[in-house]
Design a protein around this motif. Structure first.
Motif, PDB file in Angstrom:
ATOM      1  N   MET A   1       0.847  -1.171   0.000  1.00 60.59           N
ATOM      2  CA  MET A   1       0.000   0.000   0.000  1.00 60.59           C
ATOM      3  C   MET A   1       0.898   1.241   0.000  1.00 60.59           C
ATOM      4  N   LYS A   2       0.650   2.129  -0.949  1.00 59.78           N
ATOM      5  CA  LYS A   2       1.427   3.367  -1.016  1.00 59.78           C
ATOM      6  C   LYS A   2       0.703   4.459  -0.242  1.00 59.78           C
ATOM      7  N   VAL A   3       1.374   4.950   0.813  1.00 60.30           N
ATOM      8  CA  VAL A   3       0.821   5.998   1.657  1.00 60.30           C
ATOM      9  C   VAL A   3       1.759   7.198   1.601  1.00 60.30           C
ATOM     10  N   ARG A   4       1.180   8.362   1.387  1.00 64.80           N
ATOM     11  CA  ARG A   4       1.960   9.601   1.334  1.00 64.80           C
ATOM     12  C   ARG A   4       1.383  10.601   2.327  1.00 64.80           C
ATOM     13  N   VAL A   5       2.268  11.307   3.005  1.00 61.12           N
ATOM     14  CA  VAL A   5       1.885  12.395   3.899  1.00 61.12           C
ATOM     15  C   VAL A   5       2.168  13.695   3.162  1.00 61.12           C
ATOM     16  N   ILE A   6       1.154  14.551   3.080  1.00 61.22           N
ATOM     17  CA  ILE A   6       1.297  15.841   2.403  1.00 61.22           C
ATOM     18  C   ILE A   6       1.062  16.940   3.429  1.00 61.22           C
ATOM     19  N   ALA A   7       2.084  17.756   3.643  1.00 58.74           N
ATOM     20  CA  ALA A   7       1.978  18.873   4.579  1.00 58.74           C
ATOM     21  C   ALA A   7       1.624  20.137   3.817  1.00 58.74           C
ATOM     22  N   CYS A   8       0.593  20.828   4.280  1.00 60.77           N
ATOM     23  CA  CYS A   8       0.151  22.057   3.628  1.00 60.77           C
ATOM     24  C   CYS A   8       0.287  23.236   4.581  1.00 60.77           C
ATOM     25  N   GLY A   9       0.327  24.410   4.002  1.00 59.09           N
ATOM     26  CA  GLY A   9       0.341  25.629   4.794  1.00 59.09           C
ATOM     27  C   GLY A   9       1.454  26.559   4.384  1.00 59.09           C
ATOM     28  N   ASN A  10       1.414  27.727   4.966  1.00 59.18           N
ATOM     29  CA  ASN A  10       2.389  28.763   4.659  1.00 59.18           C
ATOM     30  C   ASN A  10       3.227  29.044   5.901  1.00 59.18           C
ATOM     31  N   PRO A  11       4.508  28.649   5.885  1.00 58.09           N
ATOM     32  CA  PRO A  11       5.349  28.848   7.072  1.00 58.09           C
ATOM     33  C   PRO A  11       5.654  30.313   7.371  1.00 58.09           C
ATOM     34  N   TYR A  12       5.214  31.228   6.514  1.00 60.54           N
ATOM     35  CA  TYR A  12       5.413  32.658   6.756  1.00 60.54           C
ATOM     36  C   TYR A  12       4.128  33.343   7.220  1.00 60.54           C
ATOM     37  N   MET A  13       3.157  32.510   7.633  1.00 57.77           N
ATOM     38  CA  MET A  13       1.877  33.048   8.117  1.00 57.77           C
ATOM     39  C   MET A  13       1.567  32.494   9.507  1.00 57.77           C
ATOM     40  N   GLY A  14       2.528  32.525  10.387  1.00 55.68           N
ATOM     41  CA  GLY A  14       2.320  32.103  11.772  1.00 55.68           C
ATOM     42  C   GLY A  14       1.837  30.675  11.877  1.00 55.68           C
ATOM     43  N   ASN A  15       0.716  30.467  12.556  1.00 55.32           N
ATOM     44  CA  ASN A  15       0.202  29.123  12.821  1.00 55.32           C
ATOM     45  C   ASN A  15      -0.188  28.347  11.564  1.00 55.32           C
ATOM     46  N   ASP A  16      -0.365  29.028  10.444  1.00 60.78           N
ATOM     47  CA  ASP A  16      -0.647  28.309   9.196  1.00 60.78           C
ATOM     48  C   ASP A  16       0.534  27.419   8.804  1.00 60.78           C
ATOM     49  N   GLY A  17       1.701  27.654   9.371  1.00 62.98           N
ATOM     50  CA  GLY A  17       2.883  26.847   9.084  1.00 62.98           C
ATOM     51  C   GLY A  17       2.997  25.579   9.895  1.00 62.98           C
ATOM     52  N   VAL A  18       1.986  25.219  10.665  1.00 70.79           N
ATOM     53  CA  VAL A  18       2.083  24.035  11.517  1.00 70.79           C
ATOM     54  C   VAL A  18       2.242  22.751  10.701  1.00 70.79           C
ATOM     55  N   GLY A  19       1.635  22.696   9.518  1.00 70.50           N
ATOM     56  CA  GLY A  19       1.830  21.517   8.662  1.00 70.50           C
ATOM     57  C   GLY A  19       3.297  21.295   8.334  1.00 70.50           C
ATOM     58  N   HIS A  20       4.010  22.379   8.100  1.00 70.99           N
ATOM     59  CA  HIS A  20       5.441  22.281   7.809  1.00 70.99           C
ATOM     60  C   HIS A  20       6.226  21.838   9.036  1.00 70.99           C
ATOM     61  N   ALA A  21       5.814  22.298  10.214  1.00 71.54           N
ATOM     62  CA  ALA A  21       6.480  21.872  11.443  1.00 71.54           C
ATOM     63  C   ALA A  21       6.312  20.365  11.642  1.00 71.54           C
ATOM     64  N   VAL A  22       5.128  19.848  11.351  1.00 70.08           N
ATOM     65  CA  VAL A  22       4.888  18.408  11.445  1.00 70.08           C
ATOM     66  C   VAL A  22       5.731  17.676  10.402  1.00 70.08           C
ATOM     67  N   MET A  23       5.787  18.198   9.192  1.00 71.65           N
ATOM     68  CA  MET A  23       6.586  17.591   8.126  1.00 71.65           C
ATOM     69  C   MET A  23       8.062  17.514   8.533  1.00 71.65           C
ATOM     70  N   GLU A  24       8.596  18.600   9.071  1.00 69.48           N
ATOM     71  CA  GLU A  24      10.003  18.618   9.472  1.00 69.48           C
ATOM     72  C   GLU A  24      10.277  17.593  10.565  1.00 69.48           C
ATOM     73  N   THR A  25       9.385  17.500  11.538  1.00 70.12           N
ATOM     74  CA  THR A  25       9.565  16.538  12.625  1.00 70.12           C
ATOM     75  C   THR A  25       9.508  15.108  12.102  1.00 70.12           C
ATOM     76  N   LEU A  26       8.504  14.812  11.294  1.00 70.50           N
ATOM     77  CA  LEU A  26       8.373  13.453  10.756  1.00 70.50           C
ATOM     78  C   LEU A  26       9.553  13.088   9.863  1.00 70.50           C
ATOM     79  N   SER A  27      10.039  14.030   9.078  1.00 71.46           N
ATOM     80  CA  SER A  27      11.158  13.758   8.175  1.00 71.46           C
ATOM     81  C   SER A  27      12.416  13.374   8.936  1.00 71.46           C
ATOM     82  N   VAL A  28      12.621  13.975  10.105  1.00 71.27           N
ATOM     83  CA  VAL A  28      13.793  13.668  10.927  1.00 71.27           C
ATOM     84  C   VAL A  28      13.597  12.367  11.700  1.00 71.27           C
ATOM     85  N   GLU A  29      12.423  12.221  12.335  1.00 69.28           N
ATOM     86  CA  GLU A  29      12.191  11.070  13.208  1.00 69.28           C
ATOM     87  C   GLU A  29      11.784   9.807  12.459  1.00 69.28           C
ATOM     88  N   HIS A  30      11.245   9.951  11.247  1.00 69.67           N
ATOM     89  CA  HIS A  30      10.775   8.803  10.469  1.00 69.67           C
ATOM     90  C   HIS A  30      11.149   8.985   8.999  1.00 69.67           C
TER      91      HIS A  30
END
Length: 146
Positions: A1-30
């Motif tokens: 099964m092919k599963v992809r995680v897609i992080a959305c948002g704008n890291p230059y718009m405060g809390n809208d960048g939370v998707g990118h924060a999750v992406m960065e954490t997952l990329s390092v830890e997994h």
């Protein structure tokens, strides 16, 4: 099964960048996960979903809870829940269009309530920052779900 995680948002718009924060954490830890940057969403999500069996979209929500609250949606919530630019489609409209062009991936959305989205800030509020580990845990649950 092919599963992809897609992080959305704008890291230059405060809390809208939370998707990118999750992406960065997952990329390092997994590093074994297929995690990609979906930018601001819209039409650009469609090719990222092609040939996937399941897609887990991570994005900020607005008006769906208290700041930092993490919710998992197996049905697409209304587009008003997800911030969008004025020149593109919201996630709900994009997913409807993806279905029309033959994308059949199961879509799960992990939403992190961003509260007020601040323009021109690279800083997440403490409540939203504290939600990143929980959002990562919920993404991993959805990726591993049978």
């Amino acid at each position: 099964m092919k599963v992809r995680v897609i992080a959305c948002g704008n890291p230059y718009m405060g809390n809208d960048g939370v998707g990118h924060a999750v992406m960065e954490t997952l990329s390092v830890e997994h590093p074994e996960l297929d995690v990609v940057d979906g930018g601001l969403g819209g039409f650009g999500l469609i090719p990222l979903m092609e040939e996937c069996d399941r897609v887990v979209i991570v994005d900020a929500t607005t008006g769906m809870g208290t700041p930092g609250e993490v919710q998992v949606f197996h049905e697409v919530p209304p587009s008003s829940a997800f911030p969008m630019s004025l020149h593109d489609l919201g996630i709900a409209e994009t997913l409807a269009l993806a279905r029309e062009v033959g994308v059949t991936a199961e879509v799960v959305i992990v939403g992190i309530e961003g509260g007020e989205i601040e323009a021109f800030s690279k800083v997440l509020t403490p409540e939203v920052t504290a939600a990143v580990p929980e959002a990562c845990r919920r993404v991993l649950e959805e990726v591993g779900r049978e």
